[in-house]
Write an enzyme that holds these catalytic residues in place. Structure first.
Site, mmCIF file in Angstrom:
data_model
loop_
_atom_site.group_PDB
_atom_site.id
_atom_site.type_symbol
_atom_site.label_atom_id
_atom_site.label_comp_id
_atom_site.label_asym_id
_atom_site.label_seq_id
_atom_site.Cartn_x
_atom_site.Cartn_y
_atom_site.Cartn_z
ATOM 1 N N CYS A 170 40.648 34.555 -33.814
ATOM 2 C CA CYS A 170 39.824 33.355 -33.589
ATOM 3 C C CYS A 170 40.231 32.716 -32.265
ATOM 4 O O CYS A 170 41.364 32.255 -32.115
ATOM 5 C CB CYS A 170 39.993 32.364 -34.731
ATOM 6 S SG CYS A 170 39.058 30.825 -34.506
ATOM 7 N N TYR A 184 49.329 36.381 -36.388
ATOM 8 C CA TYR A 184 49.079 37.827 -36.416
ATOM 9 C C TYR A 184 47.649 38.109 -35.983
ATOM 10 O O TYR A 184 46.781 37.225 -35.975
ATOM 11 C CB TYR A 184 49.299 38.389 -37.826
ATOM 12 C CG TYR A 184 48.140 38.111 -38.753
ATOM 13 C CD1 TYR A 184 47.134 39.057 -38.925
ATOM 14 C CD2 TYR A 184 48.012 36.887 -39.412
ATOM 15 C CE1 TYR A 184 46.040 38.804 -39.747
ATOM 16 C CE2 TYR A 184 46.934 36.623 -40.228
ATOM 17 C CZ TYR A 184 45.945 37.578 -40.390
ATOM 18 O OH TYR A 184 44.861 37.315 -41.184
ATOM 19 N N TYR A 471 48.119 29.727 -43.416
ATOM 20 C CA TYR A 471 46.981 29.486 -44.298
ATOM 21 C C TYR A 471 47.396 28.409 -45.304
ATOM 22 O O TYR A 471 47.462 28.625 -46.509
ATOM 23 C CB TYR A 471 46.558 30.774 -45.021
ATOM 24 C CG TYR A 471 46.035 31.850 -44.105
ATOM 25 C CD1 TYR A 471 45.563 31.539 -42.835
ATOM 26 C CD2 TYR A 471 46.010 33.175 -44.508
ATOM 27 C CE1 TYR A 471 45.086 32.526 -41.987
ATOM 28 C CE2 TYR A 471 45.522 34.179 -43.667
ATOM 29 C CZ TYR A 471 45.070 33.846 -42.403
ATOM 30 O OH TYR A 471 44.597 34.821 -41.571
#
Length: 529
Positions: A170, A184, A471
Site C-alpha cells: 500500500c 512486510y 494489524y
C-alpha cells in the site's frame, strides 16, 4: 444523596475537567511559543480547533472513518514539526502540562491510535518530515518517518532499476509505523521484513535526547524494529539496506472459483507456497465475488504472485511444484520491480510512477484482525469459511493469506521483537469494509468479523493465538486508561503480538520511559506501572 445532588456534583466535575483541559491546552501553546526558536515560529506548524484548516489537517490522514465521527475524541492541538527541535519542544511542553502525545506518520493505524486518545492529547504529525536520501553506491537510504512507502519506492526507482526494499504494497502507508511494527511485502520470503533491513535510526526519547543506534544502545535499537515505535519515543528517520532485484520480474494473478476446485487448490497452496523457491511469492485473496454461484453469492480465490526472474524459469518451476494452479504463459507479465509495486497496489499496467507520490486515499470504515497458521487448515475447515462471505455484512470483505518460509524461517524469533518466524506457514489478514454511517452499522460489521475470527480459532496458532502488531486489534486486549497498567493485563495482548519477546520489550520500556509518557491502548508498559 438525592439524584439532583448527584447530577449537580457530576456537572461540577465535568465543568472542572473542561476548564482543566482548556487551561492545559492554553498553557501548552504558551510553552511552545516560549520554547520555540526565533527563526522558527511555532505558529507556522500548529493547528487548533479555532483554525479554519484544523479539520483538514486532522482528517487528511484519517484512513478509517470509524474514527472520524462527531463523538470521536479530537486533539487539542496538531503539531506538524519541520525539524528535530520542534519535536523536542513539543515533548517538553506536553510533559510539563500533562498532555498526552500521539505520533502520526501515515494514519494507517487500524484502531486509530495514532490520532485518537481518551485523554487530552496533541497529535505530533510527521507529515513535514519525509526527506529521502538514496545512496546507490552503498545500497542504503535514509528515510524520514513521515514519508510514505510510495515515496520511498519512487525515489529508489529514480536512482536504480535493480534496487528495491522489502516493505508493504500500500503506497500511502507511513514509513514510521510500518517499519517499527515489522513491515512486510512481496519480498519477505527473499529478504525478510522491513525491520530486518534497518541499519540505524534517529530517535528522540522522553528526555528530549536525539539518539542514533550507537547512543540509544542495542536494546533500544532492537525494540523499535518490530516492537512498535510509539512506546519508546519519536522515531525521526531510518537508515535502511536496499536489496538487489532483477531488472525484470514476473507477476501473475490466477482466479479460481469454487467450481474450479478453489478449495482443493487453496489447501494445496499451504504445502507449496512456504516451501517453494524463495524468489517466488504467491499470496491468496479470498473474496465473496467471483465466477461460480454458491447459493445467492459467489466466492473466488485470487492467486497473486511475483517471481524474481523471467517467466521462462517461472513456468517450469510452477509446473513442477504447483501444477494444480494451471499457470500458463498468457497469465504472466514481465515488468520492472517498481512496476510490480503498482501492479500489487491495483494500478493499471503502464500507469505513471507519479501515482506513488499521491498521499491521498479513498477511505471507508473497516475492521481487521490477523492470525498465523502453523498447521495446514483442513479442506473441510476451508469449506466452512465460505458461508461467511454470503452474509449481508460481508459485501466488502476479504481474507488475505501471505506465505512465509524462505528468509522468514531463517531469522531467530528473538532477533527482533517480531517473533512469527520458523514454523509459520503463513499469515492471515481478515478485513471488512463498510460505507454506512452510524454505530449500528459499525456494530453489525464488527460482529461479523468477530464471528469469523471465532470460527477460525481451532485452525490457527494457539497458546498464544498469535497476531500482527501492524494489524492492530483492541479486541485481543488493551491497557487501562492513564499511565498505570499491570504487566499481567498487558501480557494478554502483548504475548499475542510478541510472544516471549514481550518481556524484553517491557525491560527496554522501563529503562527508556519509566513514567510511561509514551503510551496508548496497546503500548508496552514499564515495570513500575
Amino acid at each position: 444523596m438525592k439524584l439532583s445532588d448527584y447530577l449537580f456534583v457530576f456537572a461540577l466535575l465535568f465543568s472542572f475537567l473542561l476548564l482543566t483541559s482548556a487551561h492545559n491546552h492554553e498553557d501548552f501553546l504558551q510553552c511552545l511559543t516560549l520554547q520555540s526558536e526565533k527563526d522558527k515560529p511555532i505558529s507556522n506548524i500548529i493547528y487548533t480547533p479555532s483554525n479554519s484548516s484544523y479539520s483538514s489537517a486532522l482528517n487528511s490522514y484519517v484512513r478509517n472513518t470509524r474514527f472520524s465521527t462527531p463523538s470521536t475524541p479530537k486533539p487539542q492541538v496538531i503539531v506538524t514539526p519541520l525539524g528535530v527541535s520542534q519535536i523536542q519542544e513539543t515533548l517538553y511542553c506536553a510533559q510539563k502540562h500533562r498532555i498526552q502525545v500521539r505520533v502520526r506518520s501515515g494514519g494507517h493505524d487500524y484502531e486509530g491510535l495514532s490520532f485518537v486518545s481518551p485523554e487530552p492529547f496533541v497529535i505530533l504529525d510527521m507529515i513535514n518530515l519525509r526527506n529521502i536520501e538514496i545512496d546507490v553506491e552503498n545500497n542504503t537510504a535514509w528515510v524520514q518517518s513521515g514519508a510514505t512507502l510510495g515515496e520511498l519506492y519512487y525515489w529508489i526507482a529514480n536512482k536504480s532499476r535493480t534496487l528495491g526494499f522489502p516493505a508493504g504494497v500500500c503506497q500511502t502507508i507511513g514509513v514510521g509505523g510500518h517499519f517499527s511494527g515489522g513491515g512486510y511485502g512481496t519480498l519477505l520470503r527473499k529478504y525478510g521484513l522491513a525491520a530486518d533491513n534497518v541499519l540505524d535510526a534517529h530517535l528522540i526519547d522522553v528526555k528530549g535526547r536525539f539518539l542514533d543506534r550507537k547512543s540509544m544502545g542495542e536494546d533500544m535499537f532492537w525494540a523499535i524494529r518490530g516492537g512498535g515505535g510509539a512506546s519508546f519515543g519519536v522515531i525521526v528517520s531510518w537508515k535502511i539496506k536496499l536489496v538487489p532485484v532483477p531488472a525484470n520480474v514476473t507477476v501473475f494473478t490466477v482466479r479460481k472459483g469454487l467450481e474450479q476446485n478453489a478449495t482443493k487448490i487453496l489447501h494445496r497452496w499451504q504445502y507449496v507456497a512456504p516451501n517453494i523457491d524463495r524468489d517466488l511469492f504467491i499470496r491468496v485473496l479470498l473474496t465473496g465475488s467471483g465466477f461460480v454461484q454458491y447459493g445467492n453469492r459467489s466466492v473466488h480465490a485470487s492467486f497473486n504472485s511475483i517471481y524474481l526472474g523471467g517467466k521462462d524459469k517461472l513456468l517450469p518451476l510452477m509446473q513442477k511444484s504447483f501444477p494444480e494452479l494451471g499457470l500458463v504463459s498468457e497469465d504472466c507479465i514481465e515488468m520492472s520491480w517498481i512496476q510490480s509495486i503498482l501492479y500489487f497496489a491495483g494500478f493499471q499496467n503502464g500507469q505513471s510512477l507519479d501515482v506513488l507520490l499521491n498521499r491521498s486515499l479513498t477511505v471507508n470504515s473497516y475492521k481487521a484482525k490477523s492470525d498465523y497458521v502453523r498447521q495446514p487448515i483442513p479442506e473441510a475447515a476451508l469449506e466452512g469459511i465460505w458461508p461467511s462471505f454470503f452474509e449481508k455484512e460481508a459485501q466488502s470483505s476479504v481474507i488475505i493469506l501471505n506465505p512465509y518460509g524462505g528468509r522468514m524461517s531463517e531469522v531467530s524469533e528473538s532477533a527482533t521483537p517480531f517473533p512469527h518466524r520458523a514454523g509459520v506457514i503463513g499469515k492471515i489478514q481478515y478485513l471488512v469494509y463498510w460505507s454506512e454511517e452510524g454505530t449500528a452499522a459499525t456494530k453489525k460489521h464488527v460482529r461479523w468479523m468477530r464471528r469469523l475470527y471465532a470460527y477460525m480459532a481451532p485452525y490457527v496458532s494457539n497458546s498464544p493465538r498469535e497476531a500482527y502488531i501492524n494489524y492492530r486489534d483492541l479486541d485481543i486486549g488493551k491497557n487501562n486508561k492513564g499511565r498505570r497498567t499491570s504487566l499481567r493485563q498487558a501480557s494478554i495482548w502483548g504475548t499475542k503480538y510478541f510472544k516471549n519477546n514481550f518481556q524484553r520489550l517491557v525491560f527496554v520500556k522501563t529503562v527508556i520511559d519509566p513514567t510511561n509518557f509514551f503510551r496508548n491502548e496497546q503500548s508496552i508498559p514499564p515495570l513500575s506501572f
